[in-house]
Design a protein around this motif. Structure first.
Motif, PDB file in Angstrom:
ATOM      1  N   GLN A  85      -5.320 -25.759 -19.095  1.00  0.00           N
ATOM      2  CA  GLN A  85      -5.582 -26.879 -19.997  1.00  0.00           C
ATOM      3  C   GLN A  85      -5.031 -26.596 -21.389  1.00  0.00           C
ATOM      4  N   GLN A  86      -5.250 -25.384 -21.870  1.00  0.00           N
ATOM      5  CA  GLN A  86      -4.762 -25.037 -23.199  1.00  0.00           C
ATOM      6  C   GLN A  86      -3.241 -25.073 -23.256  1.00  0.00           C
ATOM      7  N   LEU A  87      -2.598 -24.601 -22.188  1.00  0.00           N
ATOM      8  CA  LEU A  87      -1.139 -24.632 -22.128  1.00  0.00           C
ATOM      9  C   LEU A  87      -0.629 -26.069 -22.156  1.00  0.00           C
ATOM     10  N   ALA A  88      -1.296 -26.944 -21.395  1.00  0.00           N
ATOM     11  CA  ALA A  88      -0.883 -28.349 -21.380  1.00  0.00           C
ATOM     12  C   ALA A  88      -1.071 -28.989 -22.752  1.00  0.00           C
ATOM     13  N   ILE A  89      -2.155 -28.639 -23.430  1.00  0.00           N
ATOM     14  CA  ILE A  89      -2.398 -29.183 -24.771  1.00  0.00           C
ATOM     15  C   ILE A  89      -1.308 -28.728 -25.737  1.00  0.00           C
ATOM     16  N   SER A  90      -0.932 -27.454 -25.643  1.00  0.00           N
ATOM     17  CA  SER A  90       0.118 -26.929 -26.526  1.00  0.00           C
ATOM     18  C   SER A  90       1.439 -27.655 -26.295  1.00  0.00           C
ATOM     19  N   LYS A  91       1.756 -27.887 -25.022  1.00  0.00           N
ATOM     20  CA  LYS A  91       2.987 -28.610 -24.715  1.00  0.00           C
ATOM     21  C   LYS A  91       2.939 -30.033 -25.264  1.00  0.00           C
ATOM     22  N   THR A  92       1.759 -30.656 -25.169  1.00  0.00           N
ATOM     23  CA  THR A  92       1.611 -32.017 -25.683  1.00  0.00           C
ATOM     24  C   THR A  92       1.821 -32.055 -27.190  1.00  0.00           C
ATOM     25  N   ASP A  94       3.675 -30.067 -28.912  1.00  0.00           N
ATOM     26  CA  ASP A  94       5.109 -29.902 -29.170  1.00  0.00           C
ATOM     27  C   ASP A  94       5.880 -31.196 -28.925  1.00  0.00           C
ATOM     28  N   LYS A  95       5.389 -31.978 -27.964  1.00  0.00           N
ATOM     29  CA  LYS A  95       6.087 -33.212 -27.597  1.00  0.00           C
ATOM     30  C   LYS A  95       5.520 -34.447 -28.295  1.00  0.00           C
ATOM     31  N   TYR A  96       4.630 -34.264 -29.239  1.00  0.00           N
ATOM     32  CA  TYR A  96       3.945 -35.407 -29.847  1.00  0.00           C
ATOM     33  C   TYR A  96       4.938 -36.459 -30.340  1.00  0.00           C
ATOM     34  N   GLY A  97       4.654 -37.678 -29.985  1.00  0.00           N
ATOM     35  CA  GLY A  97       5.518 -38.768 -30.398  1.00  0.00           C
ATOM     36  C   GLY A  97       6.517 -39.171 -29.342  1.00  0.00           C
ATOM     37  N   GLU A  98       6.708 -38.356 -28.309  1.00  0.00           N
ATOM     38  CA  GLU A  98       7.653 -38.701 -27.257  1.00  0.00           C
ATOM     39  C   GLU A  98       6.962 -39.538 -26.178  1.00  0.00           C
ATOM     40  N   HIS A  99       7.759 -40.163 -25.329  1.00  0.00           N
ATOM     41  CA  HIS A  99       7.203 -41.085 -24.351  1.00  0.00           C
ATOM     42  C   HIS A  99       6.433 -40.374 -23.235  1.00  0.00           C
ATOM     43  N   GLN A 100       6.635 -39.063 -23.063  1.00  0.00           N
ATOM     44  CA  GLN A 100       5.929 -38.343 -22.004  1.00  0.00           C
ATOM     45  C   GLN A 100       4.467 -38.052 -22.349  1.00  0.00           C
ATOM     46  N   ILE A 101       4.050 -38.406 -23.555  1.00  0.00           N
ATOM     47  CA  ILE A 101       2.717 -37.986 -23.992  1.00  0.00           C
ATOM     48  C   ILE A 101       1.611 -38.527 -23.092  1.00  0.00           C
ATOM     49  N   GLN A 103       1.671 -39.128 -19.837  1.00  0.00           N
ATOM     50  CA  GLN A 103       1.606 -38.324 -18.623  1.00  0.00           C
ATOM     51  C   GLN A 103       0.997 -36.954 -18.908  1.00  0.00           C
ATOM     52  N   ASP A 104       1.349 -36.387 -20.042  1.00  0.00           N
ATOM     53  CA  ASP A 104       0.779 -35.093 -20.415  1.00  0.00           C
ATOM     54  C   ASP A 104      -0.736 -35.185 -20.574  1.00  0.00           C
TER      55      ASP A 104
END
Length: 283
Positions: A85-92, A94-101, A103-104
């Motif tokens: 969960q923490q890893l997924a949050i960190s990735k989110t 990093d990707k903040y503002g992108e369209h994949q948010i 799904q993340d």
């Protein structure tokens, strides 16, 4: 004097005296032997009592160690989910503002649901609180909720629906029990095989039927599962094994506490296990 010597009673007394003395001596020896035997028996009883106390203490120690081992293994599962969960949050982040948010965030929510389910399972086995009480919900919605709490949820197909509603106090327990059954079904079947769920109305209430295409269970495994699922054979944490197997034990406690029944003693059409959850109309 001669008169006394000729008296038969005197001779009988003289003849009987050694016999009486012998009997007295033997009696004293017998009493002494009995006292010794009594002392030995008392000593043996004391030794047995001490050995029993030591055996009880040893059994208690083993049970305590088994409990700690089971909980430690369970905590590893929770820690693994927390790390994911923490890893997924960190990735989110990093990707903040992108369209994949979106799904993340869904992935994070899914992992968090698994985390919560395991924590709930441990609480149930420790006679704890499930943590929340939901509003009245249909069986279909409860099944969907259960599906979302397992890792391989994409393999689960709900083949039918029902408008049968569960009272609020039963929603969370049934969802958790179904999630544990689905987790077992996906864990003990091929990674690419589907898990089918059918909801069927019966005279006594509603049945939720889960069919998998796994390896099935032998008679010994079925008997053990039946005992765990039975209200009269609920197990504690020490009976979960190492690594602990929560599924049937958790379901058995929930079924006994909330009044529904679960069976896994029949085969599915695919050769695996068919689990049947009967929810009474009183729900």
């Amino acid at each position: 004097m001669t008169q006394y010597l000729q008296d038969p009673a005197l001779w009988a007394l003289i003849a009987g005296t050694p016999l009486a003395a012998t009997a007295i001596i033997r009696g004293r020896k017998a009493r002494a032997n009995l006292r010794r035997e009594k002392a030995e028996l008392e000593k043996r009883a004391a030794d047995l009592e001490n050995n029993y106390a030591e055996a009880v203490q040893e059994a208690h120690t083993r049970a305590e160690e088994a409990t700690k081992s089971a909980l430690k293994s369970a905590m590893r599962t929770l820690q693994g989910l927390a790390n994911e969960q923490q890893l997924a949050i960190s990735k989110t982040q990093d990707k903040y503002g992108e369209h994949q948010i979106l799904q993340d965030l869904l992935e994070i929510d899914h992992m968090n649901s698994q985390f919560g389910r395991r924590a709930q399972s441990i609480a149930v086995l420790c006679d704890g609180w499930l943590g929340r009480q939901r509003a009245v919900a249909s069986v279909y919605d409860v099944v969907r909720s259960a599906k979302g709490r397992i890792r391989h949820y994409t393999r689960v197909e709900i083949r039918s629906q029902s408008n049968f509603a569960l009272v609020s106090r039963a929603v969370e327990p049934v969802a958790l029990a179904l999630a544990e059954l689905l987790d077992n079904a996906t864990s003990y079947s091929a990674p690419d095989s589907p898990i089918d769920i059918t909801i069927r109305t019966v005279p006594k209430g509603v049945c939720v039927i889960i069919d998998d295409a796994g390896v099935g269970m032998n008679e010994e495994e079925k008997n053990r599962a039946d005992k765990l699922l039975s209200a009269t054979h609920a197990t504690g944490v020490t009976g979960l094994g190492n690594p602990p197997q929560f599924g049937f034990a958790v379901i058995g406690v929930l079924a006994a506490r909330y009044g529904f029944t679960v069976s896994v003693d029949s085969a599915s059409p695919y050769g695996g296990v068919r689990a049947v959850v009967l929810l009474p109309r009183t729900f």
